[in-house]
Design a protein around this motif. Structure first.
Motif, mmCIF file in Angstrom:
data_model
loop_
_atom_site.group_PDB
_atom_site.id
_atom_site.type_symbol
_atom_site.label_atom_id
_atom_site.label_comp_id
_atom_site.label_asym_id
_atom_site.label_seq_id
_atom_site.Cartn_x
_atom_site.Cartn_y
_atom_site.Cartn_z
ATOM 1 N N ALA A 1 34.669 30.258 50.095
ATOM 2 C CA ALA A 1 35.773 30.194 51.023
ATOM 3 C C ALA A 1 36.067 28.788 51.595
ATOM 4 C CB ALA A 1 35.319 31.098 52.287
ATOM 5 N N ALA A 2 35.058 28.011 51.661
ATOM 6 C CA ALA A 2 35.248 26.597 52.147
ATOM 7 C C ALA A 2 35.901 25.804 51.176
ATOM 8 C CB ALA A 2 33.996 26.054 52.430
ATOM 9 N N GLU A 3 35.526 26.032 49.965
ATOM 10 C CA GLU A 3 36.124 25.219 48.761
ATOM 11 C C GLU A 3 37.588 25.311 48.733
ATOM 12 O OE1 GLU A 3 33.889 26.404 45.740
ATOM 13 O OE2 GLU A 3 32.445 24.732 45.761
ATOM 14 N N HIS A 4 38.117 26.671 48.914
ATOM 15 C CA HIS A 4 39.488 27.149 48.958
ATOM 16 C C HIS A 4 40.094 26.385 50.054
ATOM 17 C CE1 HIS A 4 43.127 29.379 48.868
ATOM 18 N NE2 HIS A 4 42.800 29.846 50.159
ATOM 19 N N LEU A 5 39.598 26.369 51.336
ATOM 20 C CA LEU A 5 40.330 25.841 52.694
ATOM 21 C C LEU A 5 40.193 24.289 52.387
ATOM 22 C CD1 LEU A 5 38.766 28.232 55.317
ATOM 23 C CD2 LEU A 5 41.094 28.042 54.487
ATOM 24 N N LEU A 6 39.064 23.645 51.832
ATOM 25 C CA LEU A 6 39.359 22.137 51.558
ATOM 26 C C LEU A 6 40.379 21.873 50.566
ATOM 27 C CD1 LEU A 6 35.292 21.776 51.405
ATOM 28 C CD2 LEU A 6 36.854 20.776 53.150
ATOM 29 N N GLY A 7 40.413 22.681 49.681
ATOM 30 C CA GLY A 7 41.550 22.272 48.401
ATOM 31 C C GLY A 7 42.863 22.390 49.146
ATOM 32 N N LEU A 8 43.048 23.157 50.308
ATOM 33 C CA LEU A 8 44.337 23.055 50.881
ATOM 34 C C LEU A 8 44.474 22.035 52.069
ATOM 35 C CD1 LEU A 8 44.685 27.084 51.501
ATOM 36 C CD2 LEU A 8 45.912 25.790 49.798
ATOM 37 N N GLY A 9 43.663 21.193 52.031
ATOM 38 C CA GLY A 9 43.681 20.063 52.947
ATOM 39 C C GLY A 9 43.178 20.356 54.445
ATOM 40 N N HIS A 10 42.464 21.430 54.629
ATOM 41 C CA HIS A 10 42.028 21.820 56.043
ATOM 42 C C HIS A 10 40.882 20.810 56.243
ATOM 43 C CE1 HIS A 10 44.535 25.015 56.962
ATOM 44 N NE2 HIS A 10 44.598 25.506 55.918
ATOM 45 N N ARG A 11 40.593 20.459 57.475
ATOM 46 C CA ARG A 11 39.443 19.449 57.654
ATOM 47 C C ARG A 11 38.796 19.901 59.193
ATOM 48 N NH1 ARG A 11 40.287 18.800 53.315
ATOM 49 N NH2 ARG A 11 40.636 17.002 52.327
ATOM 50 N N ARG A 12 39.481 20.743 59.929
ATOM 51 C CA ARG A 12 39.121 21.325 61.165
ATOM 52 C C ARG A 12 38.876 22.449 60.970
ATOM 53 N NH1 ARG A 12 43.414 18.890 63.285
ATOM 54 N NH2 ARG A 12 43.964 20.634 64.282
ATOM 55 N N PHE A 13 37.454 23.059 61.093
ATOM 56 C CA PHE A 13 37.321 24.486 60.846
ATOM 57 C C PHE A 13 36.473 25.035 62.028
ATOM 58 C CE2 PHE A 13 36.820 21.911 56.818
ATOM 59 C CZ PHE A 13 37.582 22.700 55.857
#
Length: 343
Positions: free
Chosen positions: A171-183
């Protein structure tokens, strides 16, 4: 070498301050025992490590029994239905029947009913079992497999679960790949093993990316939608661009909270769930989530139970460790419409 003397019913009775027939009643699921005495006997059984007896005089359990028991923490929602379908299908293939029970803590009624039946064994699904309950089942020679254990099970208790840590990391790798940095992370109860594993897996990917997931970015709730909504309101106000919900039910609460705050999913905040229940596809937008093979896990638990044998593993001398089988089924990310790149 002197072999340690095996603990007997008489030892349990003496330590519990009761009689051998009373101990036998507790292990046989008889109802004519006070709750205080039952609790005291169960505590002593766990303390002494009494493992029951085989052969003449042992409970009439084993391969000849046509029944297994599926004990669920609740029957609401589709998680329970999927687990039941997996257990039932595997049982049908084996030519046996399934009895369904519900464990409602802190009541031990489910345990008493289970002990009173002449079962082949039991699958306990999402049941928060105590050491005393597990020891009592072992003493009564009831084979048990924990399905998605709530707490870390003893090495002597078999279990089947999912790759929760890997699912959280995906889940984190997917969001990181989309450019997210604030979780933000909305997790289940702190004491639940699978919830913590999902959080730890998510955190590991975030940390490896050189980012931080501070403690105040992780909120905890029970697994109900309404409770999750209240926690999600506070979490979303901190401004994350993406939220990882540790179950699809919790994700529903995030959707509700986002609507109340006027936030659009995924334009203002991306959301990832966990479970891949049918509800995930019904949402608008459909929920990106981690697929947990719940039915397959149920089938695997039933087959493992049958492999344990009618009377379970042969009892070892006191002090000798027994390592029970464990099985972990793979999870996978299912990408739908609730996540998008940071705009």
């Amino acid at each position: 070498m002197v072999t340690p003397r095996r603990t007997t019913l008489a030892d349990v009775a003496r330590e519990a301050g009761t009689t051998v027939p009373t101990v036998s009643k507790v292990l046989g699921g008889r109802s004519d025992v006070s709750e205080q005495t039952r609790a005291r006997v169960m505590s002593v059984v766990a303390e002494l490590g009494y493992r029951g007896r085989a052969g003449r005089g042992a409970p009439a359990r084993g391969p000849g029994s046509p029944f297994v028991d599926l004990v669920l923490s609740g029957i609401e929602g589709t998680w329970a239905n999927r687990a039941l379908s997996g257990v039932e299908q595997a049982a049908e293939e084996a030519g046996i029947d399934v009895v369904v029970s519900v464990a409602r803590p802190p009541d031990d009624a489910w345990l008493t009913r289970l002990l009173a039946r002449r079962l082949r064994g039991a699958v306990l699904a999402l049941v928060d079992t105590s050491a005393e309950q597990l020891a009592t089942l072992a003493a009564a020679r009831v084979p048990v497999v924990l399905l998605d254990p709530v707490r870390q099970p003893p090495s002597s208790v078999a279990s089947v679960g999912a790759a929760n840590w890997s699912g959280g990391r995906a889940a984190a790798e997917h969001l990181l790949g989309l450019g997210h940095r604030r979780f933000g992370v909305l997790a289940g109860l702190r004491t639940h093993l699978y919830s913590q594993a999902r959080v730890d897996g998510f955190r590991s990917a975030v940390t490896q990316a050189g980012l931080d997931l501070p403690d105040d970015a992780v909120a905890h709730t029970d697994w109900r939608r309404d409770s999750a909504t209240e926690q999600a309101l506070n979490l979303l106000r901190t401004g994350p661009t993406a939220v990882f919900a540790c179950s699809d039910a919790i994700a529903l609460g995030v959707y509700d909270a986002a609507a109340r705050l006027g936030l659009r999913i995924p334009d203002d905040v991306s959301v990832v769930g966990f479970d891949d229940l049918p509800e995930a596809r019904w949402l608008s937008p459909a929920l990106t989530t981690v697929h947990q093979p719940i039915a397959e896990m149920g089938g695997a638990a039933l087959r493992m139970l049958l492999r344990l044998g009618g009377d379970g593993p042969a009892a070892a001398p006191r002090g000798t460790p027994q390592v029970a089988p464990r099985e972990e089924l793979a999870t996978r990310l299912v990408v739908r419409g609730s996540t998008t790149a940071v705009g």
